[in-house]
Design a protein around this motif. Structure first.
Motif, short mmCIF file in Angstrom:
data_model
loop_
_atom_site.label_atom_id
_atom_site.label_comp_id
_atom_site.label_asym_id
_atom_site.label_seq_id
_atom_site.Cartn_x
_atom_site.Cartn_y
_atom_site.Cartn_z
N PHE A 77 71.52 -27.50 22.96
CA PHE A 77 72.54 -28.37 23.51
C PHE A 77 73.91 -27.74 23.49
O PHE A 77 74.76 -28.01 22.64
N GLY A 78 74.10 -26.86 24.44
CA GLY A 78 75.41 -26.30 24.68
C GLY A 78 75.72 -26.44 26.15
O GLY A 78 74.83 -26.30 26.99
N ALA A 79 76.94 -26.76 26.47
CA ALA A 79 77.33 -26.87 27.88
C ALA A 79 78.18 -25.67 28.23
O ALA A 79 79.19 -25.41 27.60
N VAL A 80 77.73 -24.90 29.19
CA VAL A 80 78.46 -23.70 29.59
C VAL A 80 78.53 -23.63 31.10
O VAL A 80 77.65 -24.11 31.79
N GLU A 81 79.57 -23.04 31.60
CA GLU A 81 79.68 -22.81 33.04
C GLU A 81 79.10 -21.45 33.34
O GLU A 81 79.42 -20.47 32.70
N ILE A 82 78.25 -21.39 34.34
CA ILE A 82 77.55 -20.15 34.64
C ILE A 82 77.76 -19.80 36.09
O ILE A 82 77.38 -20.56 36.98
N ASP A 83 78.34 -18.64 36.33
CA ASP A 83 78.39 -18.14 37.69
C ASP A 83 77.00 -17.61 38.02
O ASP A 83 76.44 -16.80 37.29
N ALA A 84 76.45 -18.07 39.15
CA ALA A 84 75.08 -17.69 39.49
C ALA A 84 74.92 -16.19 39.67
O ALA A 84 73.81 -15.68 39.61
N MET A 85 76.02 -15.48 39.89
CA MET A 85 75.91 -14.04 40.09
C MET A 85 76.00 -13.27 38.79
O MET A 85 75.80 -12.07 38.75
N ARG B 213 82.46 -32.04 31.90
CA ARG B 213 83.09 -30.73 31.78
C ARG B 213 82.59 -29.79 32.88
O ARG B 213 83.35 -29.04 33.48
N LEU B 214 81.28 -29.85 33.14
CA LEU B 214 80.71 -28.97 34.15
C LEU B 214 81.04 -29.43 35.57
O LEU B 214 81.11 -28.62 36.49
N ALA B 215 81.21 -30.74 35.75
CA ALA B 215 81.38 -31.30 37.09
C ALA B 215 82.83 -31.37 37.54
O ALA B 215 83.10 -31.81 38.66
N ARG B 216 83.76 -30.95 36.70
CA ARG B 216 85.16 -31.03 37.13
C ARG B 216 85.36 -30.11 38.34
O ARG B 216 84.75 -29.04 38.44
N PRO B 217 86.18 -30.53 39.30
CA PRO B 217 86.33 -29.76 40.55
C PRO B 217 86.69 -28.31 40.35
O PRO B 217 86.22 -27.44 41.09
N SER B 218 87.51 -28.00 39.34
CA SER B 218 87.94 -26.62 39.15
C SER B 218 86.79 -25.69 38.78
O SER B 218 86.89 -24.48 38.95
N ALA B 219 85.69 -26.24 38.28
CA ALA B 219 84.56 -25.40 37.90
C ALA B 219 83.77 -24.94 39.11
O ALA B 219 83.09 -23.92 39.06
N GLY B 220 83.84 -25.69 40.20
CA GLY B 220 83.14 -25.29 41.41
C GLY B 220 81.63 -25.28 41.29
O GLY B 220 80.94 -24.53 41.97
#
Length: 351
Positions: free
Chosen positions: A46-54, A87-94
């Motif tokens: 259970f960690g929330a991280v932003e991941i660029d698919a590339m 946190r993940l869904a904020r617009p700035s995260a894209g």
């Protein structure tokens, strides 16, 4: 479902399966093969991280946040999960799509309930994906009978590690007998086409729906293996005449088991002049997402159907039969009821 509406709703896909079935391998594969879509992940401990698919998938393990027992449905409640999703869904995260990789001991029904209970207006449930280890399936099922219940809830079942059994057909047949109209896809090393889970954003501007060929770039690490789409049939359907909602729902309710995936946009004409309806189906999972017609866009229905063993001629004829013969009767207020059954409550105001 990563179509971008004016509300920028983000689908949340629940990825579940027993310990060692290959969930993380499948997630890593999605990260490498997302076609440019940006994936947000909520992972095992259970960690929330932003991941660029590339980015390299290995970065995922170094960025997790441990919350004790690692079982999502026990570690948090719906409001806590919302904090991570927000946190993940904020617009700035894209972010285009969020994948929740559950613990191998998690209860998928609880995770689905938590996502459906989300109070975030830009979050929508995107379906449950269950991963099965073909080599260990019989023993796992004997030791944990609850697996049958999990499979019955799934929208897509990935029968993984088929290369580890002499004949995967008995396992595939058993799984198909246990599911309720879910898509059942065999795989090795978690290699499932991302298009089964969400629409991939192409790397360059193009007209129309994304094709399977867009998912396979020259020089990919997977090019030494048979292409994922080799055993799949694909049908594109375009109609400049609106579709009749009752006929389309009848078609969708009776779609063949081999039809894994439906995506695209539907024009219901006079039934709703303001909106087009993005449609997303994986196995038995079906959702419509009404959104205003883009300014200057031509009004047409554009659908892509993907599956195995499809009679594409019969499917095209069935879809042709969904084309409306004219304006609805003045008293046909219930014409859209079948479609609206599959529109989430948060989106009703857009209809």
């Amino acid at each position: 479902m990563s179509e971008r509406s004016s509300g920028r709703q983000i689908p949340v896909v629940v990825l579940a399966g027993f310990l060692g079935s290959g969930k993380t391998t499948l997630l890593n594969h999605l990260l490498h093969r997302s076609g440019g879509s940006r994936i947000g992940a909520v992972v095992n401990d259970f960690g929330a991280v932003e991941i660029d698919a590339m980015a390299v998938a290995g970065a995922l393990g170094d960025s997790t946040v441990s919350l004790g027992n690692g079982c999502l449905c026990c570690a948090v409640d719906a409001s806590e999960l919302d904090e991570y999703l927000e946190r993940l869904a904020r617009p700035s995260a894209g972010i285009d799509v969020i994948v929740i990789e559950a613990s191998g001991l998690a209860e998928p029904q609880e995770l689905v309930r938590m996502v459906l209970a989300s109070e975030l207006p830009n979050i929508v449930y995107g379906g449950l994906v269950e991963v099965v280890d073909a080599a260990e399936f019989d023993e796992t099922r004997a030791a944990h009978p609850g697996i049958d219940r999990h499979l019955a809830l799934a929208d897509l079942v990935v029968v993984n590690k088929t290369d580890r059994v002499d004949d995967p057909e008995p396992v595939l047949k058993t799984v198909r007998d246990l599911v309720d109209r879910a898509a059942v896809v065999p795989a090795t090393h978690g290699r499932v086409d991302p298009e089964f889970l969400f629409n991939c954003r192409p790397g360059e501007e193009r007209i129309g729906q994304l094709s399977f060929d867009d998912l396979h770039r020259d020089g990919s690490e997977y090019d030494t293996h048979p292409h994922l789409h080799a055993g799949y049939d694909s049908l594109s359907f375009v109609s400049e005449q609106p579709l009749d909602p009752r006929r389309l729902i009848a078609f969708l309710d009776s779609r063949p088991a081999g039809l894994y995936r439906i995506k695209g946009y539907v024009d219901f004409g006079p039934y709703d002049l303001r909106n087009r309806y993005a449609v997303h189906a994986v196995g038995r999972f079906l959702r419509f997402y009404p959104e205003p017609w883009p300014a200057g866009a031509g009004r047409a229905t554009q659908l892509v159907l993907i599956g195995t063993g499809l009679d594409t001629g019969a499917l095209r004829a069935d879809l042709d039969g969904c084309v409306s013969d004219g304006a609805p009767h003045a008293d046909d207020e219930a014409g859209m009821w079948g479609v609206l059954r599959y529109v989430q409550e948060a989106e009703d105001s857009a209809a």
